[in-house]
Write a protein that holds these residues in place. Structure first.
Motif, PDB file in Angstrom:
ATOM      1  N   LYS A 127       0.621  -1.627   0.142  1.00  0.00           N
ATOM      2  CA  LYS A 127      -0.250  -0.403  -0.122  1.00  0.00           C
ATOM      3  C   LYS A 127       0.409   1.093   0.256  1.00  0.00           C
ATOM      4  O   LYS A 127       0.731   2.210  -0.616  1.00  0.00           O
ATOM      5  CB  LYS A 127      -0.846   0.178   1.025  1.00  0.00           C
ATOM      6  CG  LYS A 127      -2.159   1.177   1.989  1.00  0.00           C
ATOM      7  CD  LYS A 127      -2.979   0.742   1.945  1.00  0.00           C
ATOM      8  CE  LYS A 127      -4.231   1.663   1.993  1.00  0.00           C
ATOM      9  NZ  LYS A 127      -5.520   1.523   0.988  1.00  0.00           N
ATOM     10  N   SER A 128       1.627   1.250   0.665  1.00  0.00           N
ATOM     11  CA  SER A 128       2.898   2.373   0.477  1.00  0.00           C
ATOM     12  C   SER A 128       3.901   1.796   1.974  1.00  0.00           C
ATOM     13  O   SER A 128       4.104   1.097   2.268  1.00  0.00           O
ATOM     14  CB  SER A 128       2.140   3.019   1.942  1.00  0.00           C
ATOM     15  OG  SER A 128       2.544   5.033   2.015  1.00  0.00           O
ATOM     16  N   GLN A 129       5.254   3.347   0.775  1.00  0.00           N
ATOM     17  CA  GLN A 129       6.294   3.425   0.928  1.00  0.00           C
ATOM     18  C   GLN A 129       7.237   4.470   1.034  1.00  0.00           C
ATOM     19  O   GLN A 129       6.919   4.910   0.172  1.00  0.00           O
ATOM     20  CB  GLN A 129       7.013   1.553   0.453  1.00  0.00           C
ATOM     21  CG  GLN A 129       9.086   1.873   0.746  1.00  0.00           C
ATOM     22  CD  GLN A 129       9.333   0.874  -0.642  1.00  0.00           C
ATOM     23  OE1 GLN A 129       8.344   0.079  -1.457  1.00  0.00           O
ATOM     24  NE2 GLN A 129      10.856   1.016  -1.032  1.00  0.00           N
ATOM     25  N   ASP A 130       7.696   4.593   2.551  1.00  0.00           N
ATOM     26  CA  ASP A 130       8.287   5.548   1.867  1.00  0.00           C
ATOM     27  C   ASP A 130       9.940   6.294   1.894  1.00  0.00           C
ATOM     28  O   ASP A 130      10.663   5.137   1.324  1.00  0.00           O
ATOM     29  CB  ASP A 130       8.800   6.505   4.209  1.00  0.00           C
ATOM     30  CG  ASP A 130       7.222   6.293   4.657  1.00  0.00           C
ATOM     31  OD1 ASP A 130       6.043   6.744   4.999  1.00  0.00           O
ATOM     32  OD2 ASP A 130       7.403   6.219   6.383  1.00  0.00           O
ATOM     33  N   VAL A 173      11.114   6.180  -1.164  1.00  0.00           N
ATOM     34  CA  VAL A 173      11.690   4.928  -1.903  1.00  0.00           C
ATOM     35  C   VAL A 173      13.332   5.126  -2.582  1.00  0.00           C
ATOM     36  O   VAL A 173      13.173   5.972  -3.148  1.00  0.00           O
ATOM     37  CB  VAL A 173      10.984   4.927  -3.073  1.00  0.00           C
ATOM     38  CG1 VAL A 173      11.185   3.525  -3.735  1.00  0.00           C
ATOM     39  CG2 VAL A 173       9.505   3.724  -2.437  1.00  0.00           C
ATOM     40  N   GLY A 174      14.359   4.217  -2.367  1.00  0.00           N
ATOM     41  CA  GLY A 174      15.499   4.529  -3.022  1.00  0.00           C
ATOM     42  C   GLY A 174      16.611   6.149  -2.550  1.00  0.00           C
ATOM     43  O   GLY A 174      17.684   5.939  -2.126  1.00  0.00           O
ATOM     44  N   GLU A 175      15.421   6.350  -0.857  1.00  0.00           N
ATOM     45  CA  GLU A 175      16.112   7.426   0.337  1.00  0.00           C
ATOM     46  C   GLU A 175      16.862   6.964   1.208  1.00  0.00           C
ATOM     47  O   GLU A 175      17.580   6.484   1.633  1.00  0.00           O
ATOM     48  CB  GLU A 175      15.713   8.623   0.234  1.00  0.00           C
ATOM     49  CG  GLU A 175      15.208   9.012  -0.919  1.00  0.00           C
ATOM     50  CD  GLU A 175      14.400  10.136  -1.130  1.00  0.00           C
ATOM     51  OE1 GLU A 175      14.812  10.880  -0.038  1.00  0.00           O
ATOM     52  OE2 GLU A 175      13.894  10.767  -2.369  1.00  0.00           O
ATOM     53  N   ARG A 176      15.357   6.089   1.739  1.00  0.00           N
ATOM     54  CA  ARG A 176      15.234   5.157   3.218  1.00  0.00           C
ATOM     55  C   ARG A 176      15.021   3.950   3.027  1.00  0.00           C
ATOM     56  O   ARG A 176      15.179   3.703   3.901  1.00  0.00           O
ATOM     57  CB  ARG A 176      14.406   6.151   4.367  1.00  0.00           C
ATOM     58  CG  ARG A 176      14.975   7.905   4.258  1.00  0.00           C
ATOM     59  CD  ARG A 176      14.253   8.740   5.230  1.00  0.00           C
ATOM     60  NE  ARG A 176      13.188   8.468   5.708  1.00  0.00           N
ATOM     61  CZ  ARG A 176      12.778   9.402   5.054  1.00  0.00           C
ATOM     62  NH1 ARG A 176      12.943  10.876   3.877  1.00  0.00           N
ATOM     63  NH2 ARG A 176      11.351   9.476   4.948  1.00  0.00           N
ATOM     64  N   THR A 177      14.321   3.984   1.849  1.00  0.00           N
ATOM     65  CA  THR A 177      13.359   2.374   2.272  1.00  0.00           C
ATOM     66  C   THR A 177      14.651   1.770   0.988  1.00  0.00           C
ATOM     67  O   THR A 177      14.360   2.497  -0.116  1.00  0.00           O
ATOM     68  CB  THR A 177      12.224   2.143   2.145  1.00  0.00           C
ATOM     69  OG1 THR A 177      11.464   3.177   1.031  1.00  0.00           O
ATOM     70  CG2 THR A 177      11.341   2.686   3.386  1.00  0.00           C
ATOM     71  N   ALA A 199      16.911   4.260   9.032  1.00  0.00           N
ATOM     72  CA  ALA A 199      16.052   6.077  10.098  1.00  0.00           C
ATOM     73  C   ALA A 199      17.491   7.270   9.331  1.00  0.00           C
ATOM     74  O   ALA A 199      18.539   6.612  10.129  1.00  0.00           O
ATOM     75  CB  ALA A 199      16.361   5.378  11.180  1.00  0.00           C
ATOM     76  N   ILE A 200      16.804   8.261   9.035  1.00  0.00           N
ATOM     77  CA  ILE A 200      18.010   8.983   8.096  1.00  0.00           C
ATOM     78  C   ILE A 200      17.617   9.963   9.021  1.00  0.00           C
ATOM     79  O   ILE A 200      16.280  10.385   8.526  1.00  0.00           O
ATOM     80  CB  ILE A 200      18.573   9.298   7.267  1.00  0.00           C
ATOM     81  CG1 ILE A 200      18.720   7.922   6.550  1.00  0.00           C
ATOM     82  CG2 ILE A 200      19.205  10.506   6.378  1.00  0.00           C
ATOM     83  CD1 ILE A 200      19.456   7.957   4.895  1.00  0.00           C
ATOM     84  N   ASN A 201      18.035  11.005   9.857  1.00  0.00           N
ATOM     85  CA  ASN A 201      17.782  12.159  10.313  1.00  0.00           C
ATOM     86  C   ASN A 201      15.534  12.212  11.443  1.00  0.00           C
ATOM     87  O   ASN A 201      15.643  13.109  11.143  1.00  0.00           O
ATOM     88  CB  ASN A 201      17.566  12.934   8.851  1.00  0.00           C
ATOM     89  CG  ASN A 201      19.017  13.248   9.113  1.00  0.00           C
ATOM     90  OD1 ASN A 201      19.956  13.856   9.233  1.00  0.00           O
ATOM     91  ND2 ASN A 201      19.178  14.050   7.751  1.00  0.00           N
ATOM     92  N   ARG A 239       9.676   3.390   6.743  1.00  0.00           N
ATOM     93  CA  ARG A 239       8.583   2.225   6.250  1.00  0.00           C
ATOM     94  C   ARG A 239       8.007   1.892   5.345  1.00  0.00           C
ATOM     95  O   ARG A 239       8.042   2.659   4.833  1.00  0.00           O
ATOM     96  CB  ARG A 239       7.068   2.737   7.318  1.00  0.00           C
ATOM     97  CG  ARG A 239       7.769   3.591   8.632  1.00  0.00           C
ATOM     98  CD  ARG A 239       6.098   4.687   8.904  1.00  0.00           C
ATOM     99  NE  ARG A 239       6.178   6.124   8.029  1.00  0.00           N
ATOM    100  CZ  ARG A 239       4.904   6.716   7.972  1.00  0.00           C
ATOM    101  NH1 ARG A 239       4.392   7.043   9.128  1.00  0.00           N
ATOM    102  NH2 ARG A 239       4.607   7.458   7.618  1.00  0.00           N
ATOM    103  N   ILE A 240       7.011   0.814   5.619  1.00  0.00           N
ATOM    104  CA  ILE A 240       6.442   0.077   4.490  1.00  0.00           C
ATOM    105  C   ILE A 240       5.255  -0.539   5.445  1.00  0.00           C
ATOM    106  O   ILE A 240       4.985  -0.546   6.351  1.00  0.00           O
ATOM    107  CB  ILE A 240       7.094  -1.068   3.590  1.00  0.00           C
ATOM    108  CG1 ILE A 240       6.423  -1.716   2.391  1.00  0.00           C
ATOM    109  CG2 ILE A 240       7.195  -1.811   4.793  1.00  0.00           C
ATOM    110  CD1 ILE A 240       7.316  -2.619   1.399  1.00  0.00           C
TER     111      ILE A 240
END
Length: 94
Positions: A49-52, A54-58, A76-78, A83-84
């Motif tokens: 459904k959702s992914q925070d 993408v390609g930066e933190r997940t 976890a950055i800053n 999440r996913i």
């Protein structure tokens, strides 16, 4: 520097298990689609459904995995969310 791997998990009660080669393996009791993260496009996990970020933190990681060809990695950055999530139905209560 403190480094931690944190996640939110929800307990599953009354899950049927099968003993195989000295391991307890859950008998599938839900319709979780792509729960093994094998279907992906780049770093995008398909059918979720959702992914925070993408390609930066997940990310999809094809180097570190337990089985199959890929795993999901969240960094976890800053203090940003990494999440996913998805929605699925289960015959067991949580």
């Amino acid at each position: 520097m403190l480094v931690a791997n944190l996640t939110t998990g929800y307990p599953i009660e009354q899950q049927e298990l099968k003993a195989t080669n000295g391991e307890l393996i859950p008998i599938k009791s839900s319709n979780l689609v792509n729960g093994d993260f094998e279907n992906f496009d780049g770093n995008n996990v398909l059918q979720w459904k959702s992914q925070d970020a993408v390609g930066e933190r997940t990310f999809i990681d094809t180097t570190i995995k337990k089985s199959g060809n890929a795993s999901f990695r969240a960094e976890a950055i800053n203090n940003e969310s990494s999440r996913i999530f998805t929605v699925f139905k289960s015959s067991y209560k949580f």
